[in-house]
Write a protein that holds these residues in place. Structure first.
Motif, PDB file in Angstrom:
ATOM      1  N   LYS A 128       9.808  -8.206   5.739  1.00 11.96           N
ATOM      2  CA  LYS A 128       9.553  -7.221   4.686  1.00 11.96           C
ATOM      3  C   LYS A 128      10.725  -7.177   3.703  1.00 11.96           C
ATOM      4  N   GLY A 129      10.405  -7.261   2.415  1.00  8.44           N
ATOM      5  CA  GLY A 129      11.433  -7.181   1.376  1.00  8.44           C
ATOM      6  C   GLY A 129      12.009  -8.509   0.934  1.00  8.44           C
ATOM      7  N   ASP A 130      11.773  -9.595   1.717  1.00  6.88           N
ATOM      8  CA  ASP A 130      12.270 -10.911   1.305  1.00  6.88           C
ATOM      9  C   ASP A 130      11.454 -11.429   0.118  1.00  6.88           C
ATOM     10  N   ARG A 131      12.117 -12.233  -0.717  1.00  4.46           N
ATOM     11  CA  ARG A 131      11.466 -12.733  -1.931  1.00  4.46           C
ATOM     12  C   ARG A 131      10.971 -14.171  -1.761  1.00  4.46           C
ATOM     13  N   VAL A 132       9.791 -14.406  -2.306  1.00  3.08           N
ATOM     14  CA  VAL A 132       9.192 -15.742  -2.331  1.00  3.08           C
ATOM     15  C   VAL A 132       8.999 -16.135  -3.791  1.00  3.08           C
ATOM     16  N   GLY A 153       4.626  -8.226   3.647  1.00  4.84           N
ATOM     17  CA  GLY A 153       5.567  -7.252   3.085  1.00  4.84           C
ATOM     18  C   GLY A 153       6.644  -7.865   2.226  1.00  4.84           C
ATOM     19  N   GLY A 154       6.465  -9.158   1.859  1.00  2.34           N
ATOM     20  CA  GLY A 154       7.430  -9.806   0.977  1.00  2.34           C
ATOM     21  C   GLY A 154       7.207  -9.419  -0.478  1.00  2.34           C
ATOM     22  N   ILE A 155       8.091  -9.913  -1.321  1.00  4.81           N
ATOM     23  CA  ILE A 155       8.025  -9.655  -2.763  1.00  4.81           C
ATOM     24  C   ILE A 155       7.910 -11.011  -3.453  1.00  4.81           C
ATOM     25  N   HIS A 156       6.852 -11.215  -4.226  1.00  7.44           N
ATOM     26  CA  HIS A 156       6.715 -12.519  -4.892  1.00  7.44           C
ATOM     27  C   HIS A 156       7.210 -12.464  -6.329  1.00  7.44           C
ATOM     28  N   THR A 157       7.719 -13.590  -6.770  1.00  8.82           N
ATOM     29  CA  THR A 157       8.032 -13.758  -8.187  1.00  8.82           C
ATOM     30  C   THR A 157       7.471 -15.101  -8.630  1.00  8.82           C
ATOM     31  N   VAL A 158       6.509 -15.055  -9.539  1.00  5.88           N
ATOM     32  CA  VAL A 158       5.868 -16.273 -10.038  1.00  5.88           C
ATOM     33  C   VAL A 158       6.606 -16.729 -11.284  1.00  5.88           C
ATOM     34  N   ILE A 159       6.981 -17.999 -11.296  1.00  2.13           N
ATOM     35  CA  ILE A 159       7.604 -18.594 -12.475  1.00  2.13           C
ATOM     36  C   ILE A 159       6.577 -19.546 -13.078  1.00  2.13           C
ATOM     37  N   PHE A 160       6.180 -19.272 -14.300  1.00  2.00           N
ATOM     38  CA  PHE A 160       5.192 -20.085 -15.022  1.00  2.00           C
ATOM     39  C   PHE A 160       5.539 -21.563 -14.886  1.00  2.00           C
ATOM     40  N   PRO A 249       2.257  -2.653   7.251  1.00  2.80           N
ATOM     41  CA  PRO A 249       2.146  -1.321   6.623  1.00  2.80           C
ATOM     42  C   PRO A 249       3.303  -1.119   5.647  1.00  2.80           C
ATOM     43  N   MET A 250       2.970  -0.882   4.395  1.00  2.00           N
ATOM     44  CA  MET A 250       3.987  -0.772   3.342  1.00  2.00           C
ATOM     45  C   MET A 250       3.958   0.605   2.700  1.00  2.00           C
ATOM     46  N   GLN A 251       5.130   1.112   2.361  1.00  2.00           N
ATOM     47  CA  GLN A 251       5.197   2.335   1.575  1.00  2.00           C
ATOM     48  C   GLN A 251       4.604   2.065   0.192  1.00  2.00           C
ATOM     49  N   ALA A 252       3.894   3.038  -0.331  1.00  2.00           N
ATOM     50  CA  ALA A 252       3.313   2.880  -1.671  1.00  2.00           C
ATOM     51  C   ALA A 252       4.378   2.590  -2.714  1.00  2.00           C
ATOM     52  N   THR A 253       5.603   3.054  -2.457  1.00  2.00           N
ATOM     53  CA  THR A 253       6.688   2.885  -3.427  1.00  2.00           C
ATOM     54  C   THR A 253       7.499   1.614  -3.194  1.00  2.00           C
ATOM     55  N   ASP A 254       7.134   0.812  -2.177  1.00  2.00           N
ATOM     56  CA  ASP A 254       7.816  -0.474  -1.977  1.00  2.00           C
ATOM     57  C   ASP A 254       7.447  -1.431  -3.110  1.00  2.00           C
ATOM     58  N   PRO A 255       8.364  -2.349  -3.468  1.00  4.15           N
ATOM     59  CA  PRO A 255       8.027  -3.328  -4.512  1.00  4.15           C
ATOM     60  C   PRO A 255       7.012  -4.360  -4.031  1.00  4.15           C
ATOM     61  N   LEU A 256       6.107  -4.747  -4.923  1.00  5.49           N
ATOM     62  CA  LEU A 256       5.106  -5.781  -4.656  1.00  5.49           C
ATOM     63  C   LEU A 256       5.527  -7.111  -5.265  1.00  5.49           C
ATOM     64  N   PHE A 257       5.961  -7.074  -6.527  1.00  3.18           N
ATOM     65  CA  PHE A 257       6.378  -8.327  -7.171  1.00  3.18           C
ATOM     66  C   PHE A 257       7.389  -8.061  -8.265  1.00  3.18           C
ATOM     67  N   ILE A 258       8.098  -9.132  -8.606  1.00  4.17           N
ATOM     68  CA  ILE A 258       9.010  -9.163  -9.755  1.00  4.17           C
ATOM     69  C   ILE A 258       8.439 -10.203 -10.704  1.00  4.17           C
ATOM     70  N   LEU A 259       8.317  -9.848 -11.967  1.00  2.00           N
ATOM     71  CA  LEU A 259       7.838 -10.810 -12.959  1.00  2.00           C
ATOM     72  C   LEU A 259       8.790 -10.770 -14.145  1.00  2.00           C
ATOM     73  N   TYR A 260       9.357 -11.914 -14.459  1.00  2.00           N
ATOM     74  CA  TYR A 260      10.379 -11.971 -15.504  1.00  2.00           C
ATOM     75  C   TYR A 260       9.736 -12.073 -16.874  1.00  2.00           C
ATOM     76  N   THR A 261      10.242 -11.256 -17.774  1.00  2.00           N
ATOM     77  CA  THR A 261       9.707 -11.222 -19.135  1.00  2.00           C
ATOM     78  C   THR A 261      10.862 -11.202 -20.117  1.00  2.00           C
TER      79      THR A 261
END
Length: 651
Positions: A128-132, A153-160, A249-261
């Motif tokens: 949980k919390g690790d980034r992919v 429970g990980g956090i994804h970041t998609v790079i175009f 099971p994740m808290q509603a306030t946990d991060p789902l993804f990071i997207l760079y803009t």
């Protein structure tokens, strides 16, 4: 700000029973009067492992917490809850590759694939919390990877996948990803794009990456680093055919993804979205906007590397249990009628695309469309940039056969989903070509002047949002101060969108593009400072200023004004080198349309580049006051150089 002549005031009425918008305004009034009760009711549309303690915790503005105390998992909401119903064997995805391949996934098949990859992630020690990090073309493994990451429970970041190795490395390092999911390559216009080679260059500078999972797409020879790289298919075989990973099971306030803009300060911003509010907002915005039903084939043409693809190719349609079409490649390869052939073949009913694509098809002519039966279409939509009235009318007439509404949506990476749009699922108000109509329920939008006061109807100003909404970004990854300054720094507790807008006498909103230094190229946001930084990194360039120039197809294209370092002379060869350098450093979408080499840039005495002057030269407008310039002769020189360029290559 000065009054704006709105381009059209025609109205197209589709809802004959109630075209006044009364139902929409009633819904908006209800949502604004008591937002806590309103969103508590709407949140019941998705599954919760535990209900929230508070719908909105606003005790630490502007770091709003939606559905605080609630526990859920978005992978459960997009998959598990459907496979216990009659949707189990319904198609979730139809995918069509550039080379003509077609793959389909039912909800159950998708569920099984997601579980296998989730198990592999667990085997690699992800928690949980690790980034992919995800660097893939639009192939089925892309949404599978997002859903598997969310499941554990990980956090994804998609790079175009069109971004360069340098851009990939920057984003991986910023988020500290442990795993990269990529491909051996992809196909674009019949050629192979070397995705794995780009990834390998990035991986030389990304110490946090422990494992690389490689999807076999092109079957070309690539380097595989022993102990680090593994083929996707081999990994899934190792997971076993009946793999099952319970959704974390994740808290509603946990991060789902990071997207760079892109932003105005050069370094891309890591927009962070949370699970609970985003899940609810994604679900309802698609339902309200397009009112999809079980029989629909929904086609959002966006790449999943952008927010539109995240929300409306993955999370919203799967939450609603509908069938989506995904495609790899470009609209006009192998022929200019590829999209219309696909609509005919798959019976697409809803098309959601960009004004850039619409303008491109206008240029191709109607004959490519008329070759195909696209009569299954029932509703159209646009996204990514304001649509000009001429393109709106063409889309309505040629694609919509003057029978279908156009759902023109305004929103941003930061907003999570539609903010201003006609709503076929509530009350389809009369449509005005070029206007996104009204804000969605609970969205209190206003147009302000420089002093933070509402402007009168028909006047241009800054679009602001006056209250929080469930789909809003939580913060910027590891940069809360920049989050506050960027979005809430102009006016306290008001979300500053960075866009110009006009509200007409009927309350309709007209979006007029960016108010800051961010370009919209074919619907993609690119920071001018990021392009300038790429140019200055070339050994020949000492200074650069990038402007946006209107383009008939892409909406806007970058134009670069540069000053060379001593020892370098202007030449066509050097201009070509610089254009290639930007392509390599950032990616093809950032390619300057022109590189204009000058001796001096117009600057104030304090050294600030006066960009409005460069912009005025590009559009042949009045230069205006030059009293603050250090050297006004620079302006005449730039005008002369640009006039010579236009003579040689008029555009």
């Amino acid at each position: 700000m000065s009054e704006t002549n709105l381009p059209v005031n025609e109205k197209f009425i589709f809802n004959k029973q109630d075209s006044s918008g009364e139902k929409l305004h009633e819904e908006r009034e209800k949502s604004i009067k008591n937002p806590q009760d309103y969103w508590a009711e709407k949140a019941e549309a998705i599954d919760w492992f535990k209900k929230w303690d508070k719908v909105l915790d606003d005790s630490n503005e502007p770091f709003y917490k939606w559905f605080a105390g609630g526990i859920l998992n978005i992978s459960h909401n997009t998959l598990d809850r459907h496979i216990t119903t009659q949707r189990k064997n319904k198609l979730a995805y139809i995918w069509e590759g550039e080379m003509g391949e077609i793959k389909t996934y039912t909800y159950y098949q998708l569920y099984r694939e997601v579980n296998k990859l989730s198990k592999i992630f667990k085997n690699y020690g992800l928690k949980k919390g690790d980034r992919v990090a995800v660097y893939l073309p639009v192939i089925p493994e892309l949404p599978i990877t997002l859903l598997a990451t969310a499941r554990i429970g990980g956090i994804h970041t998609v790079i175009f996948s069109g971004f360069s190795a340098e851009a990939l490395a920057d984003r991986i390092n910023d988020c500290g990803a442990k795993v990269l999911v990529t491909a051996d390559g992809s196909f674009r216009r019949g050629k192979i794009v070397q995705i794995k080679k780009n990834a390998d260059r990035a991986l030389e500078k990304t110490p946090t990456i422990e494992k690389v999972i490689v999807v076999k797409r092109t079957c070309q020879e690539i380097d595989m680093k022993e102990g680090r790289d593994v083929w996707y298919t081999d990994a899934l075989v190792a997971a076993g055919g009946n793999a099952y990973v319970p959704p974390e099971p994740m808290q509603a306030t946990d991060p789902l993804f990071i997207l760079y803009t892109s932003g105005t300060t050069g370094k891309p911003k890591g927009v962070q979205h949370g699970i609970g509010g985003y899940s609810v907002w994604a679900h309802w915005t698609l339902k309200w906007g397009f009112n999809p039903v079980d029989e629909d084939i929904w086609w959002c043409t966006a790449d999943i590397g952008w927010i539109t693809g995240h929300t409306y190719n993955v999370y919203a349609p799967l939450s609603l249990g509908i069938t989506s079409l995904l495609f790899e490649g470009t609209p006009d390869f192998p022929a200019k009628d590829r999209w219309w052939e696909m609509i005919e073949r798959h019976g697409v009913t809803i098309l959601y695309t960009t004004p850039t694509a619409v303008r491109m098809f206008m240029k191709f002519g109607e004959e490519w469309i008329n070759k195909h039966d696209i009569s299954t279409l029932r509703i159209l939509g646009t996204v990514g940039e304001p649509i000009n009235p001429e393109a709106w009318k063409w889309y309505f007439k040629v694609i919509g056969k003057e029978k279908m509404p156009i759902i023109d949506t305004w929103w941003q990476t930061e907003t999570g989903g539609f903010m201003i749009a006609p709503l076929a699922g509530i009350d389809l108000v009369p449509l005005k070509p070029g206007s996104a109509t009204y804000p969605l329920p609970s969205i209190q939008a206003e147009v302000y002047d420089d002093k933070g006061q509402p402007v009168t109807a028909g006047n241009k100003g800054f679009l602001v949002i006056k209250s929080p909404w469930p789909g809003m970004l939580q913060t910027l990854w590891k940069d809360p101060e920049r989050f506050k300054q960027t979005y809430f720094g102009r006016w306290e507790n008001l979300y500053y969108t960075g866009d110009y807008a006009v509200k007409d006498k009927d309350g309709y909103f007209w979006l007029l593009g960016r108010a800051d230094e961010v370009l919209k190229v074919a619907g993609h946001r690119l920071g001018t400072v990021e392009i300038e930084s790429a140019l200055v990194s070339h050994p020949s360039v000492s200074e650069a200023a990038v402007m946006g120039k209107e383009d008939a197809v892409k909406g806007e294209v970058p134009v670069a004004f540069i000053v060379l370092r001593s020892g370098f002379e202007p030449s066509d060869e050097l201009r070509t080198q610089l254009i290639k350098h930007v392509r390599t450093t950032i990616g093809p979408i950032a390619t300057p349309d022109e590189v204009i080499i000058v001796n001096k840039l117009p600057k104030t005495r304090s050294g600030k580049i006066v960009r409005r002057i460069l912009r005025a030269i590009l559009v042949s407008a009045e230069i205006g006051d030059m009293s603050t310039l250090e050297d006004a002769s620079a302006v005449d020189e730039i005008k002369t150089i640009y006039a010579e360029i236009k003579k040689k290559s008029p555009k």
